[in-house]
Design an enzyme around this catalytic site. Structure first.
Site, mmCIF file in Angstrom:
data_model
loop_
_atom_site.group_PDB
_atom_site.id
_atom_site.type_symbol
_atom_site.label_atom_id
_atom_site.label_comp_id
_atom_site.label_asym_id
_atom_site.label_seq_id
_atom_site.Cartn_x
_atom_site.Cartn_y
_atom_site.Cartn_z
ATOM 1 N N ASP A 310 9.215 24.710 50.704
ATOM 2 C CA ASP A 310 7.897 25.119 50.268
ATOM 3 C C ASP A 310 6.976 25.165 51.487
ATOM 4 O O ASP A 310 7.080 24.328 52.383
ATOM 5 C CB ASP A 310 7.351 24.131 49.238
ATOM 6 N N ALA A 382 -15.684 29.278 40.533
ATOM 7 C CA ALA A 382 -14.775 30.427 40.527
ATOM 8 C C ALA A 382 -15.529 31.723 40.291
ATOM 9 O O ALA A 382 -15.078 32.804 40.698
ATOM 10 C CB ALA A 382 -13.716 30.237 39.443
ATOM 11 N N THR A 384 -18.902 32.398 41.290
ATOM 12 C CA THR A 384 -19.699 32.807 42.454
ATOM 13 C C THR A 384 -18.844 32.955 43.708
ATOM 14 O O THR A 384 -19.171 33.735 44.602
ATOM 15 C CB THR A 384 -20.802 31.784 42.741
ATOM 16 N N ASP A 530 9.496 22.539 39.100
ATOM 17 C CA ASP A 530 10.542 22.577 40.133
ATOM 18 C C ASP A 530 11.874 22.043 39.618
ATOM 19 O O ASP A 530 12.896 22.203 40.291
ATOM 20 C CB ASP A 530 10.129 21.742 41.355
#
Length: 692
Positions: A310, A382, A384, A530
């Site tokens: 990852d 989220a 602006t 996962d």
């Protein structure tokens, strides 16, 4: 990072414990698990019977007594190598047991709280833990958030956060809550907890032979059978040659001599060390705070040729960091840095803190006291997509500073009758193309410049990937970022391939694809999403801080929850395979050398006639004193070499990141030639001492 330290090789307590265990392992039920050493034990027993039989008849053979003694020593030394590895594990297990406290748990029965012993808890029970409480068993946080001291498990003193509903919900029995209150659902039965598994694994109590070990054991057993057949036929050949040379049949090879010859020729060295090598692999992994659920997992780690990593937290530091201030035309960089820092004073995100630090480091702009600024901070949302601060001066003037995405700041500036420079737009496009994150800073209707945020690749990671490439391992970076960002990070880190905009099902599909091509795949993860990929991968390392589903799906657990640990696990697996291969090469080369040492020596008198030595004496290139001293020297060397190699078996052959071909050549040159030369030198020296 703190790791579990392995006790030293010459720890007095461990040596005494291993010595006692060596005698306990003479139990035939235990010996039969190691076919090579079991054959040696049968030979020692038969030789002992011959000695006692001679004594009952009034005969005494010093040679036979010495052969019997050294055969038993060979068995005990082989047992000692395994016991030594197990004792080192038990010493670590004792320290782990201290983390299991006989404590009381606050169990919920309905709406009532009942005090019970931790040992009475069952899977599915609900318990409450508050500040100072020891978590009674493995579980998952159902409600609340708390700081937990996991030093008893990981050795790391820094507390960790455990909370419900995320990838950091798993808690381990024996750890301590140091703040707040959480509600925990028990997920393990007593005797099957994480600590119980750790103790069993490091003690070797549940260690099963790996496929490679089984295959090697079959090979060694096959070689032993071949040598057994060869030795059994020797009396017939010797009898014929004695008759042909006019010598009495009473000089034929005796049972103790045949047994000694067999023990020297079969691969006793690797047979005596094989189990210790496997157990010490678990030990070395534990030193790195990684628990393997089986020896098979460690072995597979040495064979994998594809690593899925990852990006966030593994290849990069995990957070985008401010690396540069790029001012707009006509704006001083110090003014941009000052405004950027002011807008970030209340921003507790790693990105926000990095902006404050960068302004301080580059321009010595110190953080201001928020109270004296008369500041009103504007939080990021989220909607602006920007944050900032409103500052009121003594004259009453309001400074409105904003930082955020280019589109959001453009709208803010234009709404205040300003304009958005084309140069800034070009900078934003250029940084985005590089995979970076540009944050535009503005004050009122004026754009001040851009903050360059980027994923910072961990130091030395490129070199680590280069080492893996030397070993023939291909690295694949997995990220949810877009292709441009992924490509930029992949190029900087030096990975061989990358997957952009990857979802959980994409990871699983990629593992299937790699495995269908014959590759062995390793990956790392911590979340419930996962779990399928961790279960499918040949090596799945779950973070200890992750969910219970992830920990159950993986075949290894990293106690430090350090995503880069996968690279260390591969190195431990490679070292385990290299150690086993090196000592196997050394052992087989030993057998070849001992063959040339013993057979000519015992055949030196054939066809001798009246001479002291016959024509076969020319094959006695070591010039050993007599057949008896040659056999005894070989038996003594055969026993002592096991003890001399125990430290190497436990510590492992020094690891070097080289290809399989180079490792094979190194094995043949160093351990192969060493295995041929050592018996010649060792047996000759012992023979000289005996004949003195």
């Amino acid at each position: 990072m703190s790791t579990h330290r392995s006790p030293g090789f010459f720890n007095r307590q461990i040596l005494l414990q291993a010595t006692g265990e060596s005698f306990k392992k003479l139990n035939p039920v235990l010996l039969v698990k190691n076919p090579v050493i079991f054959i040696v034990a049968i030979g020692a027993l038969i030789t002992s019977v011959v000695v006692f039989s001679d004594l009952l008849r009034g005969e005494f053979s010093s040679f036979n007594i010495q052969i019997a003694t050294w055969l038993w020593f060979t068995v005990l030394f082989a047992n000692f190598s395994e016991a030594m590895a197990e004792s080192r594990g038990k010493a670590q297990a004792d320290s782990l047991r201290k983390s299991r406290t006989q404590t009381r748990a606050r169990k919920m029965e309905g709406k009532q709280e009942v005090q019970v012993y931790a040992t009475d808890l069952r899977k599915g029970d609900i318990v409450i833990c508050e500040t100072g409480d020891i978590i009674p068993s493995d579980g998952e946080v159902m409600e609340g958030i708390a700081s937990v001291d996991e030093s008893a498990i990981t050795g790391e003193s820094a507390p960790v956060i455990r909370e419900s509903g995320g990838d950091r919900s798993a808690v381990t029995g024996g750890t301590r809550v140091i703040s707040d209150r959480i509600l925990i659902r028990i997920t393990a039965e007593q005797g099957d907890t994480f600590i119980d598994h750790m103790i069993s694994l490091v003690e070797g109590a549940r260690r099963k032979k790996t496929p490679n070990e089984i295959a090697l054991s079959i090979l060694l057993s096959g070689l032993s059978v071949i040598f057994l057949l060869a030795v059994v036929t020797l009396p017939a050949f010797f009898g014929y040659n004695l008759s042909a040379s006019g010598m009495p049949g009473s000089q034929n090879l005796s049972v103790p001599v045949l047994i000694a010859l067999l023990v020297c020729l079969i691969p006793t060295t690797i047979g005596g060390l094989l189990s210790a090598i496997g157990i010490s692999g678990i030990d070395r992994l534990l030193q790195r705070n990684v628990i393997a659920t089986s020896g098979r997992a460690i072995e597979a780690a040495g064979d994998i040729d594809v690593l899925l990593l990852d990006k966030t937290g593994t290849i990069t530091l995990g957070n985008r960091m401010a690396t540069n201030f790029i001012p707009a035309e006509g704006v001083k960089v110090e003014e941009l840095a000052d405004a950027a820092q002011l807008s970030s004073l209340s921003d507790e995100t790693p990105e926000g803190r990095s902006i404050v630090v960068l302004a301080k480091e580059k321009f010595n702009i110190r953080g201001r006291d928020i109270k004296t600024l008369h500041a009103t901070f504007i939080p990021f949302t989220a909607q602006t997509r920007m944050s900032g601060v409103d500052l009121v001066s003594e004259s009453g003037r309001v400074r409105r500073i904003r930082k955020g995405s280019s589109e959001s700041v453009r709208t803010f500036v234009q709404n205040n009758n300003g304009f958005f420079p084309q140069k800034i737009q070009n900078i934003v496009a250029e940084l985005s193309g590089q995979g970076a994150t540009p944050l535009v800073v503005a004050e009122d209707n004026r754009v001040l410049g851009v903050i360059h945020l980027k994923d910072v690749v961990k130091g030395g990671i490129r070199q680590r990937f280069a080492e893996l490439r030397k070993m023939g391992i291909r690295t694949v970076m997995i990220t949810g970022d877009n292709s441009l960002t992924a490509a930029a990070i992949a190029a900087e880190a030096g990975v061989d391939d990358f997957m952009a905009e990857a979802r959980p099902e994409d990871k699983l599909k990629r593992i299937w694809q790699e495995q269908s091509k014959g590759h062995l795949v390793g990956m790392i993860g911590d979340g419930t999403n996962d779990a399928p990929a961790l279960a499918q991968a040949d090596i799945g390392i779950a973070m200890n801080s992750g969910t219970q589903a992830a920990r159950e799906a993986g075949n290894m657990i990293d106690l430090d929850s350090n995503p880069t640990k996968l690279i260390e696990v591969v190195e431990v697996g490679k070292q385990l395979l290299m150690t086993r291969g090196s000592l196997t090469t050394f052992s087989i080369a030993n057998d070849v050398a001992k063959y040339f040492a013993i057979i000519p020596a015992i055949a030196v008198s054939l066809y001798s006639g009246r001479a002291v030595a016959g024509p076969l004496s020319s094959l006695n290139i070591m010039n050993l004193g007599s057949p008896e001293s040659a056999i005894l020297s070989a038996v003594i060397f055969n026993a002592i070499i096991i003890i001399l190699l125990v430290p190497l078996a436990l510590k492992g052959v020094r690891y070097r990141p080289v290809s399989s071909n180079n490792a094979l050549i190194r094995n043949l040159l160093f351990f192969g030639l060493g295995g041929l030369v050592a018996p010649f030198a060792g047996i000759k020296l012992i023979d000289l001492l005996i004949n003195l």
